[in-house]
Design a protein around this motif. Structure first.
Motif, PDB file in Angstrom:
ATOM      1  N   ALA A   1      42.301   8.490  35.041  1.00 51.08           N
ATOM      2  CA  ALA A   1      43.619   8.708  36.328  1.00 51.08           C
ATOM      3  C   ALA A   1      43.226  10.014  37.083  1.00 51.08           C
ATOM      4  CB  ALA A   1      45.065   7.385  36.075  1.00 51.08           C
TER       5      ALA A   1
ATOM      6  N   ASN B   1      44.097   5.443  40.126  1.00 56.91           N
ATOM      7  CA  ASN B   1      44.365   4.769  37.956  1.00 56.91           C
ATOM      8  C   ASN B   1      42.916   3.430  37.766  1.00 56.91           C
ATOM      9  OD1 ASN B   1      46.326   5.640  37.182  1.00 56.91           O
ATOM     10  ND2 ASN B   1      46.854   4.126  35.951  1.00 56.91           N
TER      11      ASN B   1
ATOM     12  N   ASP C   1      40.055   0.482  36.797  1.00 56.83           N
ATOM     13  CA  ASP C   1      40.630  -0.753  37.002  1.00 56.83           C
ATOM     14  C   ASP C   1      40.785  -0.362  35.308  1.00 56.83           C
ATOM     15  OD1 ASP C   1      37.961  -2.281  38.785  1.00 56.83           O
ATOM     16  OD2 ASP C   1      40.237  -1.228  39.417  1.00 56.83           O
TER      17      ASP C   1
ATOM     18  N   ARG D   1      45.214   0.579  34.416  1.00 56.09           N
ATOM     19  CA  ARG D   1      45.848  -0.058  35.224  1.00 56.09           C
ATOM     20  C   ARG D   1      46.842  -1.002  33.903  1.00 56.09           C
ATOM     21  NH1 ARG D   1      42.316  -0.777  39.665  1.00 56.09           N
ATOM     22  NH2 ARG D   1      42.751   0.823  41.516  1.00 56.09           N
TER      23      ARG D   1
ATOM     24  N   THR E   1      49.440   5.706  31.850  1.00 56.07           N
ATOM     25  CA  THR E   1      50.557   5.817  33.095  1.00 56.07           C
ATOM     26  C   THR E   1      50.140   7.549  33.410  1.00 56.07           C
ATOM     27  OG1 THR E   1      51.831   4.096  32.674  1.00 56.07           O
ATOM     28  CG2 THR E   1      52.452   6.383  34.506  1.00 56.07           C
TER      29      THR E   1
END
Length: 118
Positions: free
Chosen positions: A49, A59, A61, A64, A68
């Motif tokens: 990310a 981000n 894949d 996600r 975060t």
């Protein structure tokens, strides 16, 4: 130059959470984008990310919905990782893309180990 220090890694069970921290020092004014990357044994380093100095995030894949990225200030970036899986086991590196006028500089931290195992 910018120095990066990661922390927060460890050994956890599947389904657990970890929060990684990356603290920058030095010429932090030059940082335009900060990112987390990871490298598992025998694999290439991959993007997890990124977050820009304006707060725009991106981000991978696989990240996600589980990972975060956020920042508390110009010096500290976090990676909150939830629902960890064994395949998330890797060394996680912090990266800062810095600009001094038109000159670009890439800076890496030393990495922090994340191990997800029953």
């Amino acid at each position: 130059q910018v120095q990066l220090v990661e922390s927060g890694g460890g050994l956890v069970q599947p389904g657990s959470s970890l929060r990684l921290s990356c603290v920058a020092s030095g010429s932090t004014f030059s940082i335009k984008v900060t990112g987390w990357y990871r490298q598992a044994p025998g694999k290439l380093r991959e993007l997890v990310a990124t977050i820009t100095s304006d707060g725009i995030t991106n981000n991978a894949d696989f990240a996600r919905g589980r990972f975060t990225i956020s920042r508390s200030n110009a010096h500290t970036v976090f990676l909150q990782m939830n629902s960890l899986r064994p395949e998330d086991t890797a060394v996680y590196y912090c990266h800062a893309g810095c600009f001094y006028g038109t000159r670009y500089e890439s800076n890496w931290g030393q990495g922090t180990q994340v191990t997800v195992s029953p």
